[in-house]
Design an enzyme around this catalytic site. Sequence first.
Site, PDB file in Angstrom:
ATOM      1  N   TYR A  90     -20.655  16.600 -32.343  1.00 27.56           N
ATOM      2  CA  TYR A  90     -22.067  16.831 -32.067  1.00 27.56           C
ATOM      3  C   TYR A  90     -22.273  17.758 -30.871  1.00 27.56           C
ATOM      4  CZ  TYR A  90     -22.669  13.254 -35.505  1.00 27.56           C
ATOM      5  OH  TYR A  90     -22.607  12.565 -36.680  1.00 27.56           O
ATOM      6  N   TYR A 119     -25.289   3.842 -40.367  1.00 26.51           N
ATOM      7  CA  TYR A 119     -24.483   5.055 -40.185  1.00 26.51           C
ATOM      8  C   TYR A 119     -23.268   4.940 -41.090  1.00 26.51           C
ATOM      9  CZ  TYR A 119     -21.384   8.574 -38.372  1.00 26.51           C
ATOM     10  OH  TYR A 119     -20.533   9.651 -38.283  1.00 26.51           O
ATOM     11  N   ASP A 151     -19.536  -1.115 -45.995  1.00 27.02           N
ATOM     12  CA  ASP A 151     -18.851  -0.166 -45.144  1.00 27.02           C
ATOM     13  C   ASP A 151     -18.378  -0.931 -43.909  1.00 27.02           C
ATOM     14  OD1 ASP A 151     -18.093   1.708 -43.294  1.00 27.02           O
ATOM     15  OD2 ASP A 151     -19.792   3.049 -43.625  1.00 27.02           O
ATOM     16  N   LYS A 202     -11.171   3.500 -39.119  1.00 22.13           N
ATOM     17  CA  LYS A 202     -11.142   3.321 -37.659  1.00 22.13           C
ATOM     18  C   LYS A 202      -9.942   2.496 -37.160  1.00 22.13           C
ATOM     19  CE  LYS A 202     -15.582   4.872 -36.259  1.00 22.13           C
ATOM     20  NZ  LYS A 202     -16.803   4.985 -37.038  1.00 22.13           N
TER      21      LYS A 202
HETATM   22  C1  PLP Z   1     -17.213   5.940 -38.027  1.00 21.62           C
HETATM   23  C2  PLP Z   1     -17.839   5.431 -39.263  1.00 21.62           C
HETATM   24  C3  PLP Z   1     -17.782   6.156 -40.458  1.00 21.62           C
HETATM   25  C4  PLP Z   1     -17.149   7.523 -40.547  1.00 21.62           C
HETATM   26  O1  PLP Z   1     -15.786   7.496 -40.293  1.00 21.62           O
HETATM   27  P1  PLP Z   1     -15.035   8.851 -39.841  1.00 21.62           P
HETATM   28  O2  PLP Z   1     -13.602   8.458 -39.781  1.00 21.62           O
HETATM   29  O3  PLP Z   1     -15.615   9.242 -38.531  1.00 21.62           O
HETATM   30  O4  PLP Z   1     -15.312   9.853 -40.908  1.00 21.62           O
HETATM   31  C5  PLP Z   1     -18.383   5.601 -41.564  1.00 21.62           C
HETATM   32  N1  PLP Z   1     -18.992   4.396 -41.511  1.00 21.62           N
HETATM   33  C6  PLP Z   1     -19.049   3.676 -40.392  1.00 21.62           C
HETATM   34  C7  PLP Z   1     -19.710   2.345 -40.409  1.00 21.62           C
HETATM   35  C8  PLP Z   1     -18.492   4.159 -39.223  1.00 21.62           C
HETATM   36  O5  PLP Z   1     -18.576   3.449 -38.092  1.00 21.62           O
END
Ligand code: PLP
Length: 429
Positions: free
Chosen positions: A21, A153, A250, A279
């Site tokens: 960003y 997100y 997610d 992550k």
């Molecule tokens: C960080 C994140 C993503 C994206 O993952 P990247 O490895 O940065 O592409 C998607 N969903 C959630 C909930 C996240 O915290």
Amino acid sequence: MREYSPADLLDLDRRHVWHPYGPMPGRQEQLLVESASGVRLRLAEPAHGQRELVDGMSSWWSAVHGYNHPVLNEAARAQLDRMSHVMFGGLTHEPAVRLAARLVEITPEPLQHVFLSDSGSVAVEVAVKMCLQYWRSVGQPRKQRLMTWRGGYHGDTWQPMSVCDPEGGMHELWQGALPRQLFVGAPPSEFDEAYADELRTAIERHADELAAVIVEPVVQGAGGMRFHSPAYLRVLREACDEHGVLLVFDEIATGFGRTGELFAAGHAALSPDVMCVGKALTGGYVSMAATLCTSRVADGISSGEVPVLAHGPTFMGNPLASAVALASIDLLLGQDWRGEVKRLEAGLLDGLAAARPIEGVRDVRVLGAIGVVQLDHAVDMKAATAAAVREGVWLRPFRDLIYTMPPYVTGDDDLARVCRAVCAAAREG
Ligand SMILES: *Cc1c(COP(=O)(O)O)cnc(C)c1O
């Protein structure tokens, strides 16, 4: 090789290197990290009198075991001596097979099949593709839309952007260009029957066009660091089942213990049809993510008119990442991670209580190893970051939020220091 001084590196960085960003050339001051070990980042040059910073961010949720961990280092080294990478088309290998089997074992029982990819955003793309293709395969090609709640997100690539909160978020710019998904209001923190009804009604009313509901369970991360009652997950599960809509969790931020359960779905004791992890998957060592799905979804896709999932990243199943991920999962499950996260939760509750009386603080909330101080105004990033660095801590506030999700190995003294830094950042940011 040419020698670069820290000043040279920072100058090249500013001129040539995009940061998350960021503008080009860079305008923000970056700290140059020389090495990292345990919970400490070592800077090439002191900043605000500090050469070492206690990491309050786990490098964005990922470095749960801290840095330079001997067990993870050894796993990487051993794999490096065998092979760092081979393609995954037509070839397979033990690290990826073991990792996939391990993920099936530790995630909710109905999730049986694993698609390994490079990053969280790609894992979400794959999840969306799975859901849309499932409905196409079973003869309902109209079901192409996604529903989510505000405040979410899901990443920065195209489909994930379309389900990020469209307001005040980072992707507002793309409103007209993105697929138009269905949004309901952000989930209240406590269970509210009227809101649950809104969820049910939206799913029922749009069932003929909805492929899936996608949400971050229990904790919304980069969309606003909000927590909500796990009971909403049950509402979503029931309404999705009743009206023939798939449910995607997610868990890229929430996975691997962060919220106090191994996966946040565990707070509601249920399973989605598709689940994304990333992550902390490799303990913050190498980029990797995974999308898991049920046999129903996989069978649907595989019996369709195009009976394959047409996705195949070059670095799919990367052996090095797989080996480190396996070691990281073993390391996590081989310790009392639940006890450690509880200890951090207690420490954060204790340490962040001091933020409540600070002028401009709207809310302080803690769940698992996540601590959030929300202000009633936008954070002055520069002042807040500097205040934290002066306390010897690395934080990365955004919007009106100063927050921490420390590595699980953070000791009580370091955690207290992180809390003091959050308070200092709240005071000065
Ligand atoms: C960080 C994140 C993503 C994206 O993952 P990247 O490895 O940065 O592409 C998607 N969903 C959630 C909930 C996240 O915290």
